[in-house]
Every structure is written in structure tokens, then in C-alpha cells.
Design an enzyme around this catalytic site. Structure first.
Site, PDB file in Angstrom:
ATOM      1  N   GLU A  33      87.269  98.379   1.002  1.00  0.00           N
ATOM      2  CA  GLU A  33      87.265  97.412  -0.100  1.00  0.00           C
ATOM      3  C   GLU A  33      87.481  98.075  -1.450  1.00  0.00           C
ATOM      4  OE1 GLU A  33      85.039  97.479   2.346  1.00  0.00           O
ATOM      5  OE2 GLU A  33      84.931  95.486   3.243  1.00  0.00           O
ATOM      6  N   HIS A  53      75.084  88.153   5.185  1.00  0.00           N
ATOM      7  CA  HIS A  53      76.312  87.375   5.355  1.00  0.00           C
ATOM      8  C   HIS A  53      76.149  85.923   4.925  1.00  0.00           C
ATOM      9  CE1 HIS A  53      77.136  90.791   8.047  1.00  0.00           C
ATOM     10  NE2 HIS A  53      78.413  90.482   7.977  1.00  0.00           N
TER      11      HIS A  53
END
Lengths: 328, 339
Positions: free
Chosen positions: B65, B134
Site C-alpha cells: 500500500e 476490518h
């Protein structure tokens, strides 16, 4: 390898200019900071990381670059900026916090941006590598032969951004070159205490790319190695890593007590100064005259003097301009 | 009244259509991220794009990322208009330096000379037992930091229109889509995740709230999932004779203060509902705006419903306990109106 004399003269002038610039910056930075050192005082406040001694990396690489090539630099960025052709007046004005500066006084010495010559730098170690990766990706997507060079210190080779970016650059065969200036210390920590391999060029093997090593701050060797890496990148042969063994004559930042190294270390280093070595090479091996050298030096000094005068004479931004430029 | 033909799309299809239209319009637009290619994005935001545009413009990246968000910054500085997907907003921890120290600050530090026309698209929200790493929304985490527009649309219509606006914007935009509002077959099926979406390109402005239900007795401010919960609560409130006005913020940055202030001046009561953490968050910001601009119009203290400062738990009863829902909104609104 054939070496262009014009290139070497450009390198000499650039390295000399960088040295003048940094010497003058050290003086300007010291103003208002004695008898008591206060980092926030004087015409140039804040942290100041100077590149005196590290000129060969910037000049030896940038001599092969054109305006359309991208350069990203770290927190010690003046030598790269000068070698890439950043507007010296506006750069200096920025460091003095003036409205005429590259970022209208919002960036400072670690955050210089000159899109006209595609130069940027930043204060977070290793963070410029992904930006160069993106520039390399854009160059490839647009079908140009432009390259992107990320200058980093040897400490940044231990950052995740280094690994992530080189893997992607290798995977996609992008025109990215990472130049690692191993100036021996990450602030106070010597490379031997931070890095598991003797030199970072060997890390190229991890990405299946080319790795180069330049010993002893040698400007000519840096020139040759950079030439090959840039040519490879321009012709679609993918990324490279160059590590150059270089030396920082000054502290990590101005005001660094440098308790981590022997006082004689720098004295010895200065005896093999790369600017003097290149000067001698030009005089002895290239048939360049003392007059030509003096002309280059005068020109460089003049430009630097002018930039500092411009910076000092410029106005500060209006305080409320702090509220502008958050969004375009 | 003339019946207009409704073209119904799920949230994810509306989003993918927006990106497709902009990619057709502007060769500088491209998509990069994890599983955005053949897979079409884990939450379907890039469905069909790889098949249409190929791997040069819909780029699957390694799980890196920092590098690919940083590369989007570098490409945007060169005049490209990248859209990068951070698969779950929760993953911001591995790349926040690129997002915040660079994407958000470079335009400012360059005195406006460097523009970064990029979209950071990311999935938010819980409610399906995906636990603490999440399930977050983290709206306020991003909205707190200057230099990025932060938007969070709640309908397919807005997802498409605001994505087109985000791509055309010369500023970095953090575009949050709610997983359960994507209309995916493998999650809860909500009516709200399907809606009318015109076929052509259109824009919905960033920074403009939407009054999704007019009312006179109480203002309920929400964003994304909590807007739909507020609408459900409003229906039940109506049965009790209470007319709730429901505001969908749509954008956190810029924030449409005026719509909130005008509504509070009309209803004199304010309830703010957020799927993010309670403290230092969006609900506090809206409450502060009310206190600064229309305190004397309030007939009761401002009330807030949000995640009560705990990580999102896994087990269903635990998670449902901490998340906002229509029941909680209904109960709080009744109390507030009767105060």
C-alpha cells in the site's frame, strides 16, 4: 567509457555551486543563534540538514538528466535541487520563509517543490521512493523515455517503502533509479549498526535488477555508473540501485554535537575532497586551464550570492496566507 | 404524474460505471490497487473495468500500500488522474504516511504549485462480524486532517455522481464507500443498496449535504449507513406523530454546515448518528457547530449515537450492541422530542 569534458565541467561547476551554497547556508543559519543556540531563531529557523561533502552523488547523476526527468530527494535536499536546476532564487527564498519562495514559505528547507524541473523532496525517510515510482509509471504509460530518480540516504534502504517500490519497479520494468547516498550515519547510528549487508547495491539481487557501487565518493565513477543506469532506464531495461560511499562533513543537522564520531574524521575526509579531486582531474587529464576553472567558480559564486540576496530582500508572506493553498 | 423509467443499479455497479465513464472520457484516469483487476475489487467497485480497459489501465498491485498509494501521488504530480483502492480503510495503518504526510500536504507545502488530482477509494463499515481490523469507518480520522476532501455517499445515485466529481477534482479525495451499501450478493441485502442511476455521466457536488426527509420536530444527521437507519426510525417516529428531518451529510470535508444550521433553526432539536467512534468524532463536530451557530435555537441538549469508544467486536450480539441502528435512533429521538 567515454567521458564528455563538457559534462565534467558542468559537474565541477555544479559541485562547486553546491559547496558555496551550503557554506553560505551554514553562515546564514548561524545568524541569531548565538550565544545561545535556539533552533527557532534567526533568519533561517528550523532544522537544517546540509550536504557539504555529498556533492558527487547529485552532480554525477543529474548531469545525465533532462528537464522532463523526475527527481525526488530526502530531508537533505539542497545538492539534488541545485543539480536538477531548481530555481535558486525561489529555493533560497523558501528556506528563508519568504513569500517569493517555491512554496510561498509554506514548505521550508525539507519541502522544496519545483514542478518546472520536476523536483520534489520531503522530510520522511524513504517516502520519496514511491513518488519516483509513480513518475516512472507515468513515463512508461505515456510512452516517453523519461526516467525517475529517487535519492535516499543509506538509512532509507531499511524502510518498507524501499522494498515495496523496488519490487514494483522491477515487476513492471519501470525507469526508476534509486541512488543511495551512504554517508555512513543515520543521524548518529553508523551503517554497520543498522544494516545487515555491507553495501546496499547487493540488495538489487532481491529484485533481479542491476546494482552498482561507487567507492570513496568518486565523482568520475559516479558519472559513469549513473550514465549506464540512466541509459538502461531510458531504453526500457528497468530499474537500478546505485549506492555511493559518500561523506557528510557536517552534523546530521546544524547544531548536532557529533558525539558519535572522532573529531579527526572530517579533517581526514576533507583531505580527499571530491571537488579538489575533480578539479585536479580537469586540470591534469582534460587540459582544462586554471582560467576556465576560475570562470566557472566565479559564475557559481555569483549565482549563489544573488540567490541569497534575493531571499533576504524578499518579503515575508502575510500571516493570514497560512490559510491559503490547502485546496487548489 | 408522469412515470419516469427507473434504471436500478447496485452501489458497486454505480461506482464502477462512474469510473468507466471517466476512463472513457480522459486517458489520464487509471485504477490501481489490490484485486481491482480480474476480480473487480473485493467489494465490486471496479467490476468489469479490467475486461474493458485491460491491465495497463486497471492495475493489480502487490500488497504494497505504501508503494502504490505513493506511486499514485507521483503519477498525479505528473498530471495523471489515478484512482487507488485501499481495500479496507482499516489498512490505513500501513500507508498513512503516504496518505497524510504526502498526499494531503504536498499541494499546501508547494504553495499550490503541485496539484494531486487523485482519488483514494476505500471500503468502510461493519455489521457483518468482520471484527476490529476490518469493520471500522474511520470517517473522523481522515476528516480531522487537513488537505484531503473526504466523502462518504450513501446511495447508488450519489456514489456515481460523487465519484465522477471526485475524479474531476484537482484535489486529493478520500472516497469512502460502505461495504453493505454496495449491494453485493454475499452480504446483507438492503433496499438502500439498490437505486435509480441515470445512464449518462452526471456530477453530484462534493461538500453539499442532502436533506433526504423533511421534518419539523427534530433534525437527525447521519452519514452512509446511519442515514438509512435514520430514515427507518423517521418512519416509525411519524407513526408517533413526530416529523423528523433527516440530513445525509455525504461529505465530511468540505462539510456543509449551513444545511445543518438551517435545519436546527427549524426543528430546534438535534440528534447526530455515526458509525464511527464517539469521542473526538463527527458527532462532536456537528454538536460543536450547533453550539457555535445555533445554540439558542435548541430546545434540548444535542444527543449523539456512535460506537461507544471500543474496538468493533466480533461476536454478533456484541457487535450489534455497539453499532447504531434504527431502534436506538427511534428511542433517542422520542426522548429528545419529549424533553
Amino acid at each position: 567509457m567515454a567521458i564528455s569534458k563538457d559534462h565534467l565541467l558542468w559537474m565541477y561547476e555544479t559541485m562547486y555551486k553546491i559547496r558555496c551554497y551550503e557554506d553560505k547556508m551554514a553562515e546564514a543559519y548561524a545568524e541569531g543563534k548565538s550565544p545561545v543556540f535556539n533552533i527557532g531563531a534567526g533568519p533561517v529557523p528550523g532544522e537544517m540538514h546540509l550536504a557539504t561533502g555529498q556533492e558527487p552523488a547529485a552532480a554525477g547523476m543529474c548531469v545525465h538528466l533532462k528537464k522532463e526527468d523526475t527527481v525526488t530527494a530526502p530531508h537533505r535536499p539542497h545538492h539534488h535541487a541545485i543539480a536538477k536546476g531548481v530555481d535558486l532564487n525561489r529555493m533560497t527564498a523558501e528556506i528563508f520563509g519568504k513569500a517569493t519562495g517555491l512554496g510561498k514559505g509554506k514548505g521550508g528547507h525539507m519541502h522544496l517543490f519545483d514542478p518546472d524541473v520536476k523536483f520534489s523532496c520531503g522530510g520522511i525517510v524513504g517516502a520519496g521512493i514511491p513518488h519516483a515510482l509513480g513518475a516512472a509509471l507515468a513515463a512508461k504509460k505515456r510512452g516517453t523515455d523519461w526516467v525517475a530518480v529517487a535519492f535516499i540516504g543509506e538509512g532509507a534502504a531499511n524502510q518498507g517503502a524501499f522494498h515495496e517500490s523496488l519490487n514494483m519497479a522491477a515487476l513492471w520494468k519501470l525507469p526508476l533509479i534509486v541512488v543511495i547516498e551512504n554517508n555512513q550515519y543515520g543521524i548518529s547510528v553508523p551503517k554497520t549498526a543498522s544494516t545487515a549487508v555491507p553495501s546496499n547495491d547487493v540488495r538489487a539481487a532481491a529484485y533481479g535488477i542491476k546494482g552498482y557501487y561507487v567507492k570513496d565518493n568518486d565523482p568520475i565513477d559516479m558519472y559513469n555508473v549513473s550514465k549506464e543506469a540512466v541509459e538502461r532506464a531510458r531504453t526500457g531495461q528497468g530499474p537500478s540501485i546505485i549506492e555511493i560511499e559518500t561523506y557528510r562533513y557536517l552534523g546530521h543537522f546544524q547544531g548536532d554535537p557529533e558525539v558519535y564520531r572522532d573529531k579527526n574524521e572530517v579533517t581526514l575526509l576533507r583531505q580527499k575532497d571530491p571537488i579538489i579531486r575533480l578539479r585536479n582531474y580537469l586540470l591534469n587529464e582534460c587540459g582544462v586551464t586554471e582560467e576556465t576553472i576560475a570562470q566557472l567558480e566565479n559564475k557559481a559564486t555569483f549565482e549563489v550570492d544573488q540567490a541569497y540576496a534575493f531571499a533576504r530582500e524578499s518579503d515575508y508572506p502575510k500571516p493570514e496566507e497560512a490559510l491559503e493553498d490547502v485546496f487548489v | 404524474m408522469q412515470q419516469t423509467k427507473q434504471r436500478l443499479l447496485t452501489g458497486n455497479k454505480a461506482l464502477a460505471e462512474a469510473i468507466r465513464l471517466e476512463m472513457e472520457r480522459d486517458p489520464n484516469v487509471f485504477v490501481m490497487g489490490e484485486d481491482v483487476g480480474v476480480y473487480g475489487g473485493i467489494f465490486g467497485a471496479t467490476e468489469g473495468l479490467f475486461q474493458k480497459f485491460g491491465p495497463e489501465r486497471v492495475i493489480d498491485t502487490p500488497i504494497s500500500e505504501t508503494a502504490f498509494i505513493g506511486a499514485a501521488i507521483g503519477a498525479a504530480a505528473e498530471g495523471m488522474r489515478p484512482i487507488v483502492e485501499l481495500m479496507f480503510v482499516d489498512f490505513f495503518g500501513v500507508c498513512m504516511d503516504q496518505i497524510y504526510n504526502h498526499m494531503a500536504k504536498i499541494p499546501y507545502m508547494s504553495g499550490g504549485r503541485v496539484k494531486l488530482p487523485m482519488v483514494l477509494m476505500t471500503a468502510v463499515g461493519g455489521g457483518y462480524s468482520d471484527a476490529a481490523q476490518h469493520s471500522q469507518t474511520l470517517y473522523a480520522t481522515f476528516a480531522h486532517l487537513p488537505g484531503m476532501k473526504v466523502v462518504a455517499p450513501s446511495t447508488p445515485y450519489d456514489l456515481k455522481g460523487m465519484m465522477i466529481s471526485a475524479i474531476r477534482d484537482d484535489n486529493p479525495v478520500v472516497f469512502m464507500f460502505h461495504k453493505t451499501l454496495q449491494g453485493l450478493g454475499w452480504m446483507d441485502q438492503l433496499d438502500a443498496s439498490i437505486g435509480h442511476v441515470p445512464e449518462e455521466a452526471y456530477t453530484v457536488p462534493l461538500g453539499k449535504a442532502n436533506i433526504v426527509r423533511e421534518g419539523t420536530d427534530i433534525t437527525i444527521v447521519g452519514i452512509q449507513m446511519t442515514v438509512h437507519q435514520a430514515l427507518e426510525a423517521a418512519k416509525r417516529l411519524e407513526q408517533q406523530g413526530i416529523q423528523a428531518e433527516v440530513i445525509d451529510l455525504r461529505s465530511l470535508v468540505p462539510l456543509d454546515k449551513e444545511t445543518i444550521i438551517q435545519s436546527v433553526k427549524k426543528t430546534h432539536r438535534l440528534l447526530v448518528v455515526d458509525e464511527d467512534y464517539l469521542s473526538y468524532g463527527m458527532t462532536a463536530e456537528i454538536a460543536a457547530i450547533a453550539a457555535e451557530h445555533c445554540l439558542y435555537d435548541l430546545e434540548a441538549p444535542v444527543k449523539r449515537i456512535a460506537v461507544p469508544d471500543v474496538p468493533i467486536p466480533y461476536s454478533r450480539p456484541l457487535e450489534q450492541f455497539v453499532l447504531p441502528n434504527a431502534d436506538k435512533i427511534f428511542r433517542e429521538a422520542i426522548q429528545l422530542v419529549n424533553e
